[in-house]
Scaffold this motif. Structure first.
Motif, PDB file in Angstrom:
ATOM      1  N   TRP A   1       7.421   0.012 -12.091  1.00 43.40           N
ATOM      2  CA  TRP A   1       6.365   0.412 -11.150  1.00 43.40           C
ATOM      3  C   TRP A   1       6.253  -0.598 -10.019  1.00 43.40           C
ATOM      4  N   ASP A   2       6.231  -1.873 -10.350  1.00 39.51           N
ATOM      5  CA  ASP A   2       6.118  -2.909  -9.329  1.00 39.51           C
ATOM      6  C   ASP A   2       7.334  -2.912  -8.402  1.00 39.51           C
ATOM      7  N   ALA A   3       8.520  -2.739  -8.973  1.00 43.07           N
ATOM      8  CA  ALA A   3       9.735  -2.722  -8.159  1.00 43.07           C
ATOM      9  C   ALA A   3       9.750  -1.519  -7.223  1.00 43.07           C
ATOM     10  N   SER A   4       9.256  -0.385  -7.703  1.00 43.10           N
ATOM     11  CA  SER A   4       9.255   0.821  -6.875  1.00 43.10           C
ATOM     12  C   SER A   4       8.227   0.732  -5.768  1.00 43.10           C
ATOM     13  N   MET A   5       7.232  -0.144  -5.906  1.00 45.69           N
ATOM     14  CA  MET A   5       6.170  -0.266  -4.908  1.00 45.69           C
ATOM     15  C   MET A   5       6.532  -1.203  -3.760  1.00 45.69           C
ATOM     16  N   ILE A   6       7.046  -2.396  -4.085  1.00 42.35           N
ATOM     17  CA  ILE A   6       7.092  -3.449  -3.076  1.00 42.35           C
ATOM     18  C   ILE A   6       8.168  -3.235  -2.007  1.00 42.35           C
ATOM     19  N   GLY A   7       9.340  -2.752  -2.379  1.00 44.71           N
ATOM     20  CA  GLY A   7      10.395  -2.556  -1.386  1.00 44.71           C
ATOM     21  C   GLY A   7      10.023  -1.552  -0.309  1.00 44.71           C
TER      22      GLY A   7
ATOM     23  N   GLU B   1       0.065  10.381 -11.067  1.00 42.86           N
ATOM     24  CA  GLU B   1       1.125  10.970 -11.874  1.00 42.86           C
ATOM     25  C   GLU B   1       2.517  10.530 -11.429  1.00 42.86           C
ATOM     26  N   LEU B   2       2.636   9.921 -10.249  1.00 46.28           N
ATOM     27  CA  LEU B   2       3.903   9.378  -9.772  1.00 46.28           C
ATOM     28  C   LEU B   2       3.944   7.877 -10.005  1.00 46.28           C
ATOM     29  N   SER B   3       5.145   7.317  -9.932  1.00 47.49           N
ATOM     30  CA  SER B   3       5.295   5.865  -9.998  1.00 47.49           C
ATOM     31  C   SER B   3       5.749   5.288  -8.668  1.00 47.49           C
ATOM     32  N   SER B   4       5.878   6.125  -7.656  1.00 49.92           N
ATOM     33  CA  SER B   4       6.331   5.709  -6.333  1.00 49.92           C
ATOM     34  C   SER B   4       5.365   6.229  -5.282  1.00 49.92           C
ATOM     35  N   GLN B   5       5.520   5.717  -4.067  1.00 49.31           N
ATOM     36  CA  GLN B   5       4.664   6.124  -2.964  1.00 49.31           C
ATOM     37  C   GLN B   5       5.509   6.670  -1.816  1.00 49.31           C
TER      38      GLN B   5
END
Length: 375
Positions: free
Chosen positions: A120-126, A272-276
């Motif tokens: 989750w954190d990796a999918s958010m910050i980049g 419900e998603l793990s990305s933005q």
């Protein structure tokens, strides 16, 4: 013949494959074969370990051996996250559970289970750095919605906290605490930015901006924030009783903060998603000076517009209900059917609001099918 996925892949294998994919592709274009290969691996894992989702996919006659491509993976309706326990890892082994606000049905909250938050954190910050900070490493950030320490079950709170921790410059701070927005401290934050001539970014839910704008209107305060300042909002106005539109809000941003539309960016996210998913206008402004406010996804997310009645893909330029295929959602369901409408073009897609009435017929039928499969 399509490449068959590994039989019953392990949690560790799937998680590492997703992390490797995120690190390799970022927000760049990804070959369809690579996306398809990882989607198959995740689907095999979820089919083997997520019993409610397996029952639904079986009722649709879609299994790992019969899967044609990633786009044939049955998307789970968002209401399924309220009615079912959708996790491929036992609940007791999940480090975090994000829940929805429950504003539509207060007694039912959607839940998204995470064994840990590394993916989750990796999918958010980049993507945050790519779409929000294309011109700099850090910026002075003011958060005007609850942070992680106030609500550990909120994916947005996690998001805002990670953004400040990873990308906040000196002087960044949180301005929402137990009693709500700290208006006096926000004003001092904005005054300091003007005095220092240092660009800042406010971050929060769209509804939080409404309360802040109301306060500033009543006190007669306006600011001319330094060049390159930006305003980040997410979501809508579910908790307010205003008739304000997005265009109204951005017009007020210009009047009250002196920040042009080019520097106002919306993030589209879901529990419900793990990305933005992001507006592209900051990226386009700092890349070639254009203004592209259409939404774009990172490499591991694909958003598909479906006919609201038949749930089959529509052509570019036609309105459809949105299904997201999020490979970072490796533990629950990688494919999610929303109730949001959108229209795609060559440069991205635009959100058109929530499906209503007859438009939502396909979504409602699918929810019924999910529940019938799990009866």
């Amino acid at each position: 013949m399509p490449i068959q996925p590994v039989v019953s892949p392990t949690r560790e294998t799937v998680k590492q494959a997703v992390l490797d994919f995120i690190n390799r592709y970022g927000c760049n274009q990804v070959p369809d074969e690579a996306f398809d290969r990882l989607a198959r691996l995740i689907f095999a894992f979820q089919f083997a370990n997520n019993a409610p989702y397996r029952a639904y996919c079986t009722s649709k006659r879609v299994t790992p051996p019969t899967l044609d491509s990633w786009s044939s993976i049955p998307p789970m309706p968002v209401d399924g996250f309220k009615m079912l326990t959708l996790t491929s890892t036992p609940e007791a082994d999940c480090e975090a559970v994000f829940t929805t606000s429950g504003t539509t049905r207060p007694g039912q909250k959607g839940r998204n289970f995470h064994p840990d938050l590394e993916v989750w954190d990796a999918s958010m910050i980049g993507p945050f750095r790519h779409f929000i900070l294309p011109d700099r490493e850090r910026i002075r950030i003011g958060v005007i919605s609850p942070a992680w320490d106030m609500n550990e079950h909120s994916s947005l709170s996690r998001y805002l906290t990670r953004a400040l921790e990873q990308c906040g410059a000196e002087g960044s701070d949180y301005f929402f605490h137990e009693k709500g927005l700290e208006f006096d401290r926000i004003e001092r934050f904005l005054e300091q930015a003007v005095t220092d001539d240092v660009p800042v970014m406010l971050m929060g839910a769209s509804s939080a901006y409404w309360y802040l704008l109301e306060h500033l209107r009543e006190s007669g305060r306006t600011f001319v924030l330094p060049d390159d300042s930006r305003l980040f909002d997410t979501g809508g106005f579910k908790s307010t009783k205003t008739g304000i539109t997005v265009d109204d809000m951005y017009a007020m941003f210009a009047d009250v903060f002196g920040v042009d539309r080019t520097h106002c960016v919306n993030m589209y996210g879901m529990t419900e998603l793990s990305s933005q998913i992001y507006d592209q206008n900051l990226l386009s402004y700092y890349t070639d000076g254009s203004v592209n406010t259409l939404k774009a996804t990172p490499a591991w997310v694909r958003s598909v517009m479906l006919d609201p009645q038949t749930l089959t893909p529509v052509a570019d330029g036609e309105t459809g209900v949105i299904a997201h295929y999020d490979l970072a959602n490796w533990n629950s369901c990688l494919a999610i059917l929303t109730e949001d409408l959108g229209v795609r073009s060559a440069d991205g897609y635009r959100l058109l609001g929530r499906a209503k009435g007859a438009e939502a017929r396909g979504c409602s039928i699918t929810v019924d099918e999910v529940m019938a499969a799990n009866a």
